[in-house]
Write an enzyme that holds these catalytic residues in place. Structure first.
Site, PDB file in Angstrom:
ATOM      1  N   TYR A  38     -40.684  30.587   2.641  1.00 15.04           N
ATOM      2  CA  TYR A  38     -39.572  30.333   3.576  1.00 15.04           C
ATOM      3  C   TYR A  38     -39.973  29.198   4.517  1.00 15.04           C
ATOM      4  CZ  TYR A  38     -38.495  35.131   2.053  1.00 15.04           C
ATOM      5  OH  TYR A  38     -38.258  36.271   1.316  1.00 15.04           O
ATOM      6  N   TRP A  42     -35.533  30.529  10.199  1.00 15.43           N
ATOM      7  CA  TRP A  42     -34.534  31.567   9.942  1.00 15.43           C
ATOM      8  C   TRP A  42     -34.108  32.218  11.255  1.00 15.43           C
ATOM      9  CZ3 TRP A  42     -36.436  29.707   5.589  1.00 15.43           C
ATOM     10  CH2 TRP A  42     -35.748  29.905   4.392  1.00 15.43           C
ATOM     11  N   SER A  43     -32.847  32.588  11.325  1.00 12.55           N
ATOM     12  CA  SER A  43     -32.237  33.026  12.575  1.00 12.55           C
ATOM     13  C   SER A  43     -32.852  34.298  13.155  1.00 12.55           C
ATOM     14  CB  SER A  43     -30.731  33.227  12.357  1.00 12.55           C
ATOM     15  OG  SER A  43     -30.117  33.811  13.468  1.00 12.55           O
ATOM     16  N   GLN A 121     -26.953  35.717  10.473  1.00 10.43           N
ATOM     17  CA  GLN A 121     -27.799  36.905  10.354  1.00 10.43           C
ATOM     18  C   GLN A 121     -27.566  37.788  11.580  1.00 10.43           C
ATOM     19  OE1 GLN A 121     -31.792  35.301   9.520  1.00 10.43           O
ATOM     20  NE2 GLN A 121     -31.675  36.200   7.484  1.00 10.43           N
ATOM     21  N   GLY A 181     -29.203  40.651   6.697  1.00 12.15           N
ATOM     22  CA  GLY A 181     -30.645  40.582   6.782  1.00 12.15           C
ATOM     23  C   GLY A 181     -31.336  41.446   5.745  1.00 12.15           C
ATOM     24  N   ASP A 183     -30.942  41.757   2.241  1.00 14.21           N
ATOM     25  CA  ASP A 183     -30.224  40.976   1.238  1.00 14.21           C
ATOM     26  C   ASP A 183     -29.725  41.746   0.024  1.00 14.21           C
ATOM     27  OD1 ASP A 183     -31.377  39.275   3.063  1.00 14.21           O
ATOM     28  OD2 ASP A 183     -32.128  37.859   1.599  1.00 14.21           O
ATOM     29  N   ARG A 216     -38.502  40.700  -6.256  1.00 12.05           N
ATOM     30  CA  ARG A 216     -37.413  39.860  -5.764  1.00 12.05           C
ATOM     31  C   ARG A 216     -36.056  40.347  -6.295  1.00 12.05           C
ATOM     32  NH1 ARG A 216     -38.354  37.172  -1.606  1.00 12.05           N
ATOM     33  NH2 ARG A 216     -36.725  35.701  -2.197  1.00 12.05           N
ATOM     34  N   TYR A 373     -37.875  44.219  -2.799  1.00 11.38           N
ATOM     35  CA  TYR A 373     -37.234  43.603  -1.635  1.00 11.38           C
ATOM     36  C   TYR A 373     -36.587  44.650  -0.730  1.00 11.38           C
ATOM     37  CZ  TYR A 373     -35.944  39.002   0.308  1.00 11.38           C
ATOM     38  OH  TYR A 373     -35.841  37.873   1.086  1.00 11.38           O
ATOM     39  N   TRP A 374     -35.276  44.703  -0.605  1.00  8.96           N
ATOM     40  CA  TRP A 374     -34.614  45.632   0.308  1.00  8.96           C
ATOM     41  C   TRP A 374     -34.077  46.879  -0.402  1.00  8.96           C
ATOM     42  CZ3 TRP A 374     -34.873  45.252   5.490  1.00  8.96           C
ATOM     43  CH2 TRP A 374     -35.268  44.016   6.022  1.00  8.96           C
ATOM     44  N   GLU A 417     -44.986  40.740   4.117  1.00 12.09           N
ATOM     45  CA  GLU A 417     -43.539  40.666   4.357  1.00 12.09           C
ATOM     46  C   GLU A 417     -42.935  42.067   4.372  1.00 12.09           C
ATOM     47  OE1 GLU A 417     -39.725  38.282   2.349  1.00 12.09           O
ATOM     48  OE2 GLU A 417     -41.680  38.324   1.338  1.00 12.09           O
TER      49      GLU A 417
END
Length: 494
Positions: A38, A42-43, A121, A181, A183, A216, A373-374, A417
């Site tokens: 990244y 990022w916000s 975001q 946020g 994703d 991912r 990931y999420w 992360e």
């Protein structure tokens, strides 16, 4: 006090490692989440980074937020990425030539002198600004930090409560999964399934150059993300009520997103008092949003806030950690708080039991994956928010335990992360900025004051080099005039 570098205290070791990560990821005006994966700003990452940086340098923390808000659009939105023009286009996708913000976003007021994405975001920024101020009020006053940011933060909140009230019931809606946020959360599977993906050969994923594919989002999901973003771009990044005016293929009311919107209204009330404005409007809006959140998204039978599909006009029956984040909201009814605490400690999220850290998605859910990931891994920003929410609701013992677990997992994983929620095994990028920043905040905010932790020193001792004379991206028109006589402006690009 013994210097951190010579102490073997676990707290000091974690602090020193986290400080190293932030120093390495600082670009001169802001912080990248990860140098390889990244490489831009990022916000909501910057919001969390500022919360940690405030313990190292008030000025660096202020600059983090100021640099982000330099790229704010005229309609009030704060874009989720601010692109660094020095980074090659091939380093990240979707790149600035995909978003075309300065041209495609012209009607929505995109800045002309910096390229950004066109989506947003979660609104952590007012809360972050208020916490930065609280860490060093004198340093913030010298630079007129709150006075300059306050109108921009208000405009950001009003964009969300106005243009993004797509359902017409007072809550902000996200129009892309990335805006949450979180994703690729299973919470988005149903509404996302109605989106025709972009053709597989029409884009190249740069994220797979730096990450394990099993960690991912899938190619199918990514194709749908690209389609949604391209459609939004092609309609000029304009918003409108669901079913009328500007069409949206995806519109969801997310409880975590709206909980942060409420928390930021409360923070804005504090900021308003500090800058001599009336806090009443912020307090009224916070209460109205809280009422809408409870009416619209609370489900007593689930013991959880659920996402709401605005287009289908129905709740999304998936149990994500986003449904616990309203613990951040002051004044929730006692029965709601009790139910949320039971859910957090129950089999779905395992707080204080099966899970080392709270997972992003239901441990017993149909789509749970501890690596992807999420869709199950535990994220440090979510656990920081939950730790803060637990304290807000008086669950101090649970908050203390979560704080300890988060700090240990961050350091043990190399500031990953995200991690496997049961084992703490690191996933995704290492030396991740918000993991490091929030580790510092958890340590520095510990009421017990961990032994051996160095007191904050000047920025030159904590982070590399002196603050740059110039901000690389320059300033948008008008920002350099947003000062009173006693506040020096931020330097503009020559």
């Amino acid at each position: 006090m013994e210097r951190a570098e010579t102490s073997d205290s676990p707290s000091v070791t974690a602090y020193t490692g986290a400080r190293r990560v932030l120093a390495a990821n600082w670009t001169g005006s802001s912080t990248v989440p990860s140098r390889a994966l990244y490489p831009h700003q990022w916000s909501w990452d910057s919001g969390f980074v500022a919360i940690g940086l405030r313990h190292l340098s008030a000025e660096y923390a202020q600059r983090e937020l100021e640099t982000l808000l330099h790229a704010q659009w005229e309609d009030g939105r704060v874009p989720h990425i601010v692109f660094n023009p020095a980074v090659p286009l091939t380093a990240y996708f979707p790149s600035p030539d995909f978003w075309r913000s300065s041209s495609s976003g012209k009607r929505a007021g995109a800045p002309a002198r910096v390229e950004t994405s066109g989506i947003v975001q979660p609104p952590i920024h007012a809360l972050a600004a208020w916490l930065v101020h609280q860490a060093d009020p004198a340093a913030c006053a010298r630079r007129g930090f709150l006075e300059r940011l306050y109108p921009r933060l208000v405009a950001w909140q009003r964009y969300l409560t106005g243009s993004r009230d797509l359902g017409g019931h007072g809550l902000a809606a996200i129009v892309h999964p990335w805006e949450s946020g979180m994703d690729n959360s299973p919470c988005w599977d149903a509404p996302l399934s109605r989106v025709e993906p972009a053709a597989a050969g029409s884009f190249r994923r740069a994220d797979l150059d730096h990450g394990v594919p099993a960690d991912r989002p899938t190619d199918l999901d990514y194709g749908r993300y690209v389609r949604l973003a391209a459609d939004y771009r092609d309609q000029g990044y304009l918003d409108g009520p669901a079913g009328r005016g500007v069409p949206h293929r995806f519109a969801v009311e997310d409880p975590g997103f709206n909980a942060l919107l409420i928390a930021s209204e409360h923070a804005l009330a504090g900021i308003a008092r500090r800058v001599g404005a009336d806090p009443a409007d912020h307090l009224v809006r916070a209460q109205e949003l809280t009422t809408a959140l409870l009416k619209r998204l609370w489900h007593e039978e689930d013991g959880l806030f659920l996402c709401y599909d605005v287009l289908r006009r129905e709740p999304i029956r998936e149990r994500g950690a986003t449904g616990l984040l309203p613990l951040l909201v002051p004044g929730l009814p006692a029965h709601v708080v009790r139910a949320l605490l039971r859910t957090a400690a129950g089999p779905s999220f395992g707080l204080g039991g099966e899970a080392l850290l709270v997972p992003s998605y239901d441990l017993t859910g149909r789509a749970f994956d501890p690596a992807r990931y999420w869709r199950g891994p535990a994220w440090f920003n979510v656990n920081w928010l939950l730790e803060r929410g637990l304290r807000c609701q008086g669950a101090t013992q649970a908050a203390d335990a979560l704080r300890t677990a988060a700090v240990h997992a961050a350091a043990a994983s190399g500031f990953a992360e995200y991690v496997d929620p049961r084992t703490g095994r690191g996933r995704g990028a290492r030396d991740f900025s918000w993991t490091a920043a929030l580790t510092i905040d958890l340590l520095a905010s510990d009421p017990a004051g961990p032994a051996g932790l160095p007191a904050p020193r000047s920025a030159r001792n904590e982070l590399p080099d002196e603050l740059p004379e110039e901000l690389p991206r320059g300033l948008p028109r008008g920002w350099e005039n947003e000062k009173s006589d006693q506040h020096a402006p931020l330097p503009a690009r020559p």
